[in-house]
Scaffold this motif. Structure first.
Motif, mmCIF file in Angstrom:
data_model
loop_
_atom_site.group_PDB
_atom_site.id
_atom_site.type_symbol
_atom_site.label_atom_id
_atom_site.label_comp_id
_atom_site.label_asym_id
_atom_site.label_seq_id
_atom_site.Cartn_x
_atom_site.Cartn_y
_atom_site.Cartn_z
ATOM 1 N N ARG A 4 0.867 -1.181 0.000
ATOM 2 C CA ARG A 4 0.000 0.000 0.000
ATOM 3 C C ARG A 4 0.900 1.226 0.000
ATOM 4 N N PHE A 5 0.821 2.025 -1.077
ATOM 5 C CA PHE A 5 1.734 3.144 -1.240
ATOM 6 C C PHE A 5 0.941 4.429 -1.481
ATOM 7 N N THR A 6 1.347 5.478 -0.802
ATOM 8 C CA THR A 6 0.686 6.768 -1.005
ATOM 9 C C THR A 6 1.095 7.344 -2.361
ATOM 10 N N ILE A 7 0.364 8.345 -2.788
ATOM 11 C CA ILE A 7 0.675 8.963 -4.071
ATOM 12 C C ILE A 7 2.060 9.606 -4.047
ATOM 13 N N GLU A 26 -7.729 11.437 -12.867
ATOM 14 C CA GLU A 26 -8.866 12.208 -13.386
ATOM 15 C C GLU A 26 -9.346 11.692 -14.730
ATOM 16 N N ILE A 27 -8.412 11.312 -15.598
ATOM 17 C CA ILE A 27 -8.798 10.871 -16.946
ATOM 18 C C ILE A 27 -9.003 9.360 -17.027
ATOM 19 N N GLY A 28 -8.855 8.675 -15.892
ATOM 20 C CA GLY A 28 -9.091 7.232 -15.876
ATOM 21 C C GLY A 28 -7.974 6.407 -16.476
ATOM 22 N N LEU A 29 -6.780 6.969 -16.586
ATOM 23 C CA LEU A 29 -5.644 6.247 -17.144
ATOM 24 C C LEU A 29 -5.000 5.344 -16.094
ATOM 25 N N LEU A 30 -4.841 5.851 -14.891
ATOM 26 C CA LEU A 30 -4.282 5.064 -13.789
ATOM 27 C C LEU A 30 -4.986 5.495 -12.501
ATOM 28 N N GLU A 31 -5.996 4.734 -12.132
ATOM 29 C CA GLU A 31 -6.755 5.050 -10.918
ATOM 30 C C GLU A 31 -6.119 4.347 -9.729
ATOM 31 N N PRO A 32 -6.106 4.965 -8.564
ATOM 32 C CA PRO A 32 -5.531 4.315 -7.373
ATOM 33 C C PRO A 32 -6.311 3.054 -7.016
ATOM 34 N N ALA A 33 -5.599 2.110 -6.423
ATOM 35 C CA ALA A 33 -6.253 0.865 -6.021
ATOM 36 C C ALA A 33 -7.252 1.114 -4.894
ATOM 37 N N THR A 45 -0.902 0.045 -5.349
ATOM 38 C CA THR A 45 -0.236 -1.218 -5.036
ATOM 39 C C THR A 45 0.961 -1.398 -5.965
ATOM 40 N N SER A 46 1.851 -2.296 -5.602
ATOM 41 C CA SER A 46 3.058 -2.530 -6.410
ATOM 42 C C SER A 46 2.711 -3.073 -7.789
ATOM 43 N N GLU A 47 1.577 -3.768 -7.894
ATOM 44 C CA GLU A 47 1.165 -4.289 -9.206
ATOM 45 C C GLU A 47 0.909 -3.151 -10.205
ATOM 46 N N GLN A 48 0.583 -1.978 -9.708
ATOM 47 C CA GLN A 48 0.306 -0.848 -10.588
ATOM 48 C C GLN A 48 1.582 -0.163 -11.094
ATOM 49 N N PHE A 49 2.716 -0.508 -10.478
ATOM 50 C CA PHE A 49 3.971 0.097 -10.906
ATOM 51 C C PHE A 49 4.285 -0.284 -12.360
ATOM 52 N N GLU A 50 4.015 -1.560 -12.690
ATOM 53 C CA GLU A 50 4.290 -2.021 -14.044
ATOM 54 C C GLU A 50 3.387 -1.324 -15.051
ATOM 55 N N GLN A 51 2.145 -1.056 -14.656
ATOM 56 C CA GLN A 51 1.242 -0.316 -15.531
ATOM 57 C C GLN A 51 1.762 1.098 -15.749
ATOM 58 N N LEU A 52 2.283 1.688 -14.696
ATOM 59 C CA LEU A 52 2.847 3.029 -14.808
ATOM 60 C C LEU A 52 4.105 3.018 -15.678
ATOM 61 N N ASP A 53 4.890 1.933 -15.587
ATOM 62 C CA ASP A 53 6.055 1.793 -16.461
ATOM 63 C C ASP A 53 5.634 1.764 -17.931
ATOM 64 N N MET A 54 4.548 1.019 -18.202
ATOM 65 C CA MET A 54 4.038 0.928 -19.564
ATOM 66 C C MET A 54 3.591 2.303 -20.061
#
Length: 273
Positions: A4-7, A26-33, A45-54
């Motif tokens: 669990r990671f803060t913004i 805001e635009i629905g590209l990467l919403e917080p878990a 979450t850490s799983e979202q890091f890879e999405q952010l990398d993409m």
């Protein structure tokens, strides 16, 4: 370790500004878990890091956020491949355009540097000149407002594809007017074209061959005496006029206010008698 990671923590870990992460939300590209209902804090979450990398990778390639979002919603390998191909093709087109622009810079720099090195002012030289392509508006015109109106008509003929600038725009004096000494009666205005993209227009070729050329300090309204010098030299050297004269200003008051640098060139095609 709690997943669990803060913004703010994500921003530091992935090196993305907090403001950007909020915009992605805001635009629905990467919403917080998770969003805390009371504090409204965003958690990832850490799983979202890879999405952010993409997201960062595709942005780095120049792909729009809209297209990135569409891919992440579909996650289809065929669409992803097409997205990469489309962006690659767009990039190649940009490279081609930049190469054309770079060539224009090179041409202009070389011409002005050559003009600044010119020392044989008022002296006739005989040059062998390669074929050139021009866009020409043929109509009788004079110096001043009449000439400027003709230049505007010529500009319209390019449909905005070729900006007009000093050094590439010139005027012609017909062979007949040259023989009669009517050096201030112009028969056309032209643009020297530089690249293949301009071949789509109603272009025409200027004859290659020998030209009697002269440079002088000034503009069109000081050209008369230099036409006389040219014609005398042509006759003395056993040549005759072989076509219309080309006159163009290379450096004028819009490039420098120092008149000692102003430069106009006249070229007359010639052949042996």
């Amino acid at each position: 370790m709690q997943n669990r990671f803060t913004i703010g923590e994500v921003a530091k870990l992935i090196n993305v500004p907090v403001k950007t992460l909020r915009y992605y939300d805001e635009i629905g590209l990467l919403e917080p878990a998770e969003v805390d209902k009371s504090s409204r804090y965003r958690y990832y979450t850490s799983e979202q890091f890879e999405q952010l990398d993409m997201i960062n990778y595709l942005k780095w390639l120049g792909i729009s956020l809209k297209d990135i979002k569409a891919h992440l919603e579909q996650r289809d390998v065929g669409n992803f491949l097409q997205l990469l191909k489309s962006e690659r093709d767009a990039t190649l087109a940009k490279i081609k355009e930049l190469e054309l622009i770079s060539g224009r810079f090179d041409n202009r720099v070389k011409e002005i540097e050559a003009a600044l090195r010119t020392t044989n002012i008022g002296t006739v030289t005989i040059k062998d000149i390669e074929p050139r392509t021009v866009l020409k508006l043929e109509e009788k015109l004079g110096i001043g407002p009449e000439l400027e109106l003709s230049v505007r008509k010529l500009e319209k003929m390019t449909f905005g594809r070729i900006p007009l600038f000093i050094g590439k725009v010139g005027i012609t004096v017909s062979e007949e007017n040259l023989r009669q000494g009517n050096f201030d009666k112009y028969d056309s205005v032209f643009i020297l074209l530089e690249e293949n993209i301009d071949s789509m227009l109603s272009a025409q070729s200027l004859i290659a061959g020998k030209y009697a050329c002269i440079h002088f300090r000034g503009s069109h309204d000081q050209s008369k005496e230099y036409y006389n010098i040219l014609l005398e030299h042509i006759a003395e050297q056993g040549y005759c006029i072989a076509g219309e004269a080309l006159e163009r200003t290379v450096i004028d008051q819009f490039i420098t206010k120092d008149r000692t640098y102003h430069l106009t060139e006249i070229q007359i095609p010639i052949r042996k008698r």
